[in-house]
Every structure is written in C-alpha cells, then in structure tokens.
Design a protein around this motif. Structure first.
Motif, PDB file in Angstrom:
ATOM      1  N   PRO A 128       0.808  -1.236   0.000  1.00  0.00           N
ATOM      2  CA  PRO A 128       0.000   0.000   0.000  1.00  0.00           C
ATOM      3  C   PRO A 128       0.836   1.279   0.000  1.00  0.00           C
ATOM      4  N   ALA A 129       1.924   1.292   0.761  1.00  0.00           N
ATOM      5  CA  ALA A 129       2.758   2.488   0.824  1.00  0.00           C
ATOM      6  C   ALA A 129       3.420   2.767  -0.529  1.00  0.00           C
ATOM      7  N   THR A 130       3.889   1.702  -1.189  1.00  0.00           N
ATOM      8  CA  THR A 130       4.524   1.857  -2.494  1.00  0.00           C
ATOM      9  C   THR A 130       3.503   2.274  -3.547  1.00  0.00           C
ATOM     10  N   VAL A 131       2.306   1.690  -3.462  1.00  0.00           N
ATOM     11  CA  VAL A 131       1.234   2.062  -4.389  1.00  0.00           C
ATOM     12  C   VAL A 131       0.905   3.533  -4.244  1.00  0.00           C
ATOM     13  N   GLU A 133       2.799   5.967  -3.099  1.00  0.00           N
ATOM     14  CA  GLU A 133       3.900   6.799  -3.577  1.00  0.00           C
ATOM     15  C   GLU A 133       3.939   6.844  -5.103  1.00  0.00           C
ATOM     16  N   LYS A 134       3.863   5.673  -5.740  1.00  0.00           N
ATOM     17  CA  LYS A 134       3.956   5.634  -7.198  1.00  0.00           C
ATOM     18  C   LYS A 134       2.738   6.283  -7.859  1.00  0.00           C
ATOM     19  N   ALA A 135       1.565   6.093  -7.266  1.00  0.00           N
ATOM     20  CA  ALA A 135       0.356   6.694  -7.829  1.00  0.00           C
ATOM     21  C   ALA A 135       0.448   8.214  -7.826  1.00  0.00           C
ATOM     22  N   ARG A 136       0.995   8.771  -6.760  1.00  0.00           N
ATOM     23  CA  ARG A 136       1.117  10.224  -6.667  1.00  0.00           C
ATOM     24  C   ARG A 136       2.225  10.756  -7.584  1.00  0.00           C
ATOM     25  N   ILE A 137       3.283   9.995  -7.750  1.00  0.00           N
ATOM     26  CA  ILE A 137       4.341  10.398  -8.680  1.00  0.00           C
ATOM     27  C   ILE A 137       3.801  10.422 -10.107  1.00  0.00           C
ATOM     28  N   ILE A 138       3.027   9.392 -10.468  1.00  0.00           N
ATOM     29  CA  ILE A 138       2.425   9.358 -11.803  1.00  0.00           C
ATOM     30  C   ILE A 138       1.516  10.570 -12.001  1.00  0.00           C
ATOM     31  N   TYR A 139       0.757  10.901 -10.966  1.00  0.00           N
ATOM     32  CA  TYR A 139      -0.127  12.064 -11.075  1.00  0.00           C
ATOM     33  C   TYR A 139       0.683  13.326 -11.327  1.00  0.00           C
ATOM     34  N   GLU A 140       1.709  13.550 -10.489  1.00  0.00           N
ATOM     35  CA  GLU A 140       2.515  14.761 -10.618  1.00  0.00           C
ATOM     36  C   GLU A 140       3.212  14.837 -11.972  1.00  0.00           C
ATOM     37  N   ASP A 141       3.666  13.688 -12.477  1.00  0.00           N
ATOM     38  CA  ASP A 141       4.451  13.670 -13.714  1.00  0.00           C
ATOM     39  C   ASP A 141       3.607  13.733 -14.979  1.00  0.00           C
ATOM     40  N   TYR A 142       2.417  13.095 -14.968  1.00  0.00           N
ATOM     41  CA  TYR A 142       1.692  12.907 -16.225  1.00  0.00           C
ATOM     42  C   TYR A 142       0.238  13.375 -16.233  1.00  0.00           C
ATOM     43  N   VAL A 143      -0.350  13.630 -15.070  1.00  0.00           N
ATOM     44  CA  VAL A 143      -1.767  13.998 -15.018  1.00  0.00           C
ATOM     45  C   VAL A 143      -1.969  15.445 -14.601  1.00  0.00           C
ATOM     46  N   VAL A 157     -12.326  11.067 -17.289  1.00  0.00           N
ATOM     47  CA  VAL A 157     -11.254  10.206 -16.794  1.00  0.00           C
ATOM     48  C   VAL A 157     -10.399  10.949 -15.775  1.00  0.00           C
ATOM     49  N   ARG A 158     -10.109  12.204 -16.062  1.00  0.00           N
ATOM     50  CA  ARG A 158      -9.310  13.009 -15.135  1.00  0.00           C
ATOM     51  C   ARG A 158     -10.015  13.172 -13.785  1.00  0.00           C
ATOM     52  N   GLU A 159     -11.322  13.396 -13.829  1.00  0.00           N
ATOM     53  CA  GLU A 159     -12.083  13.548 -12.584  1.00  0.00           C
ATOM     54  C   GLU A 159     -12.065  12.255 -11.773  1.00  0.00           C
ATOM     55  N   GLY A 160     -12.172  11.119 -12.463  1.00  0.00           N
ATOM     56  CA  GLY A 160     -12.102   9.834 -11.765  1.00  0.00           C
ATOM     57  C   GLY A 160     -10.769   9.628 -11.070  1.00  0.00           C
ATOM     58  N   ILE A 161      -9.684  10.036 -11.723  1.00  0.00           N
ATOM     59  CA  ILE A 161      -8.364   9.937 -11.112  1.00  0.00           C
ATOM     60  C   ILE A 161      -8.274  10.832  -9.885  1.00  0.00           C
ATOM     61  N   ASN A 162      -8.764  12.051 -10.001  1.00  0.00           N
ATOM     62  CA  ASN A 162      -8.729  12.973  -8.858  1.00  0.00           C
ATOM     63  C   ASN A 162      -9.453  12.398  -7.651  1.00  0.00           C
ATOM     64  N   GLN A 163     -10.577  11.749  -7.887  1.00  0.00           N
ATOM     65  CA  GLN A 163     -11.330  11.145  -6.790  1.00  0.00           C
ATOM     66  C   GLN A 163     -10.591   9.955  -6.186  1.00  0.00           C
ATOM     67  N   SER A 164      -9.857   9.217  -7.027  1.00  0.00           N
ATOM     68  CA  SER A 164      -9.140   8.022  -6.555  1.00  0.00           C
ATOM     69  C   SER A 164      -7.921   8.369  -5.714  1.00  0.00           C
ATOM     70  N   LEU A 165      -7.437   9.605  -5.812  1.00  0.00           N
ATOM     71  CA  LEU A 165      -6.238   9.978  -5.071  1.00  0.00           C
ATOM     72  C   LEU A 165      -6.432   9.914  -3.560  1.00  0.00           C
ATOM     73  N   ALA A 166      -7.670   9.991  -3.100  1.00  0.00           N
ATOM     74  CA  ALA A 166      -7.933   9.888  -1.663  1.00  0.00           C
ATOM     75  C   ALA A 166      -7.534   8.518  -1.138  1.00  0.00           C
ATOM     76  N   GLU A 167      -7.761   7.479  -1.950  1.00  0.00           N
ATOM     77  CA  GLU A 167      -7.379   6.111  -1.600  1.00  0.00           C
ATOM     78  C   GLU A 167      -6.770   5.455  -2.843  1.00  0.00           C
ATOM     79  N   PRO A 168      -5.504   5.718  -3.120  1.00  0.00           N
ATOM     80  CA  PRO A 168      -4.882   5.205  -4.354  1.00  0.00           C
ATOM     81  C   PRO A 168      -4.869   3.677  -4.399  1.00  0.00           C
ATOM     82  N   SER A 169      -5.008   3.148  -5.611  1.00  0.00           N
ATOM     83  CA  SER A 169      -4.898   1.702  -5.826  1.00  0.00           C
ATOM     84  C   SER A 169      -3.999   1.463  -7.025  1.00  0.00           C
TER      85      SER A 169
END
Length: 212
Positions: A128-131, A133-143, A157-169
């Motif tokens: 979970p911790a790695t997920v 970290e990587k999910a937020r890096i992907i967001y910062e770099d590409y979204v 799609v962008r809105e769905g990603i923003n909502q998922s950031l609360a609990e990244p998977s």
C-alpha cells in the motif's frame, strides 16, 4: 470539485518550466477548477481488448495482460514484420517499445509511452505504501495540469483519477492507460510505420539477412 495532491520534491521547478500557471501557487488543500483537455476521446474500439496474437499466429479476442519484456536480442526481420501487423506485438517487444519511444520523442509525445509504462509498473505493486507513492508520482508527472509532461485525458477520466487519489490503488489509472494506449495505436503508430526510424531499421535488417 477535487484538490491537487500534495506536491512532491521538484514540482516547483516543473511548474516554472510548464509556463502556464496563472496567479499565485495554490495552497495545499485548496480546491482547483475542474479542467478538461481538448483531446481525442479514446472512444473507438481498441486492440487493448482485441487481436491478441498467440504463438501459433491465430488471433483471439481477450483482454490484454500486463506486458512483460521478454526479448533479449535485437529484433529479427520477422519480429519487425509482426510489429507492422500488430501494435500489440510491438508493445510486447522491449526493442519495439524502444524504437517506438525514439519515434515519439521526435514528435514530442514520448510522455504517452512513459505514462503507459509507469501504469504497468504500478499494476505490479501490492504494498500500500509503495502504491500510494507511485500513484502520486504518476499524477505529478503525467496527469497534473502543472506538469510539462501532462498527457491528454478527457475530463471524465481526469475527474475519476482525482477522486481516486484519496485512496490510491494499483489499478486507479487503468482507464486513463487504456485511453493513452488507444491514442498511441490510432494516432502515433501509423506514422511510426512510415517513419525513417522504422524504415531505416527494416532496411538494415534486410541487408543483414542478405549478407548472411
């Protein structure tokens, strides 16, 4: 309304490079306007779910699995011919992806493949911790709209990603990844096959075969 995720190190520099920030930097936790990229919608039927080629050469229709790089040598003439027949076969090849990346770099759209590869790596994570970290890096770099490497995603799609950031998977970018995969297949891949990158490599391989 959603919020920008917590900034990572180096983001300020990328903000300045992006050159499209309006007004002062946003404080953490403050909402930002919902944004929409004017991009190709990705609604067409895509090889992501079709045309998986088996070893026998027959085609099936099954969902595309995460692609593992299994090639260890330079591409053969037969391998390169398979790329021309199937975008999926090229993406399954480590060398194919490298030559495609070189082409995308020449068109200033390398970020599409880099985003797709980053999503593939995220899918493999279970910690979970790695997920997170990587999910937020992907967001910062590409979204994030503040990134110079932002990929083109539609507002839904962008809105769905923003909502998922609360609990990244590890699957939170799956729909965005499909959209970018389809964009590369429909838009960039045909130009790649007609590019000097592909044609020169093909000619070199043909000469090698004639010399042996």
């Amino acid at each position: 309304m959603t919020s920008e995720p917590r900034s990572l190190s180096g983001v300020e520099m990328r903000k300045r490079q992006a050159g499209h920030i309006e007004g002062p930097p946003q404080a953490p936790g403050q909402p930002r306007p919902n944004t929409c990229c004017l991009c190709w919608c990705g609604c067409c039927k895509c090889l992501w779910n079709e045309d998986r080629i088996e070893r026998s050469g027959r085609e099936t229709c099954t969902k595309m699995d995460s692609i593992e790089a299994s090639d260890e040598h330079l591409p053969s003439l037969e391998d390169m011919g398979s790329w021309a027949r199937s975008f999926e076969m090229m993406m399954r090849s480590m060398e194919g992806r490298e030559f495609f990346r070189e082409f995308l770099r020449s068109e200033y759209s390398e970020e599409n493949l880099l985003f797709w590869l980053a999503c593939e790596e995220l899918k493999k994570e279970t910690n979970p911790a790695t997920v997170d970290e990587k999910a937020r890096i992907i967001y910062e770099d590409y979204v994030s709209i503040l990134s110079p490497k932002e990929v083109s995603l539609d507002s839904r799609v962008r809105e769905g990603i923003n909502q998922s950031l609360a609990e990244p998977s590890n699957l939170m970018y799956e729909e965005a990844q499909l959209q970018i995969y389809t964009l590369m297949h429909r838009d960039s891949f045909p130009r790649f096959l007609n590019s000097s990158v592909y044609r020169e490599l093909l000619a070199t391989r043909r000469r090698t075969c004639l010399d042996t």
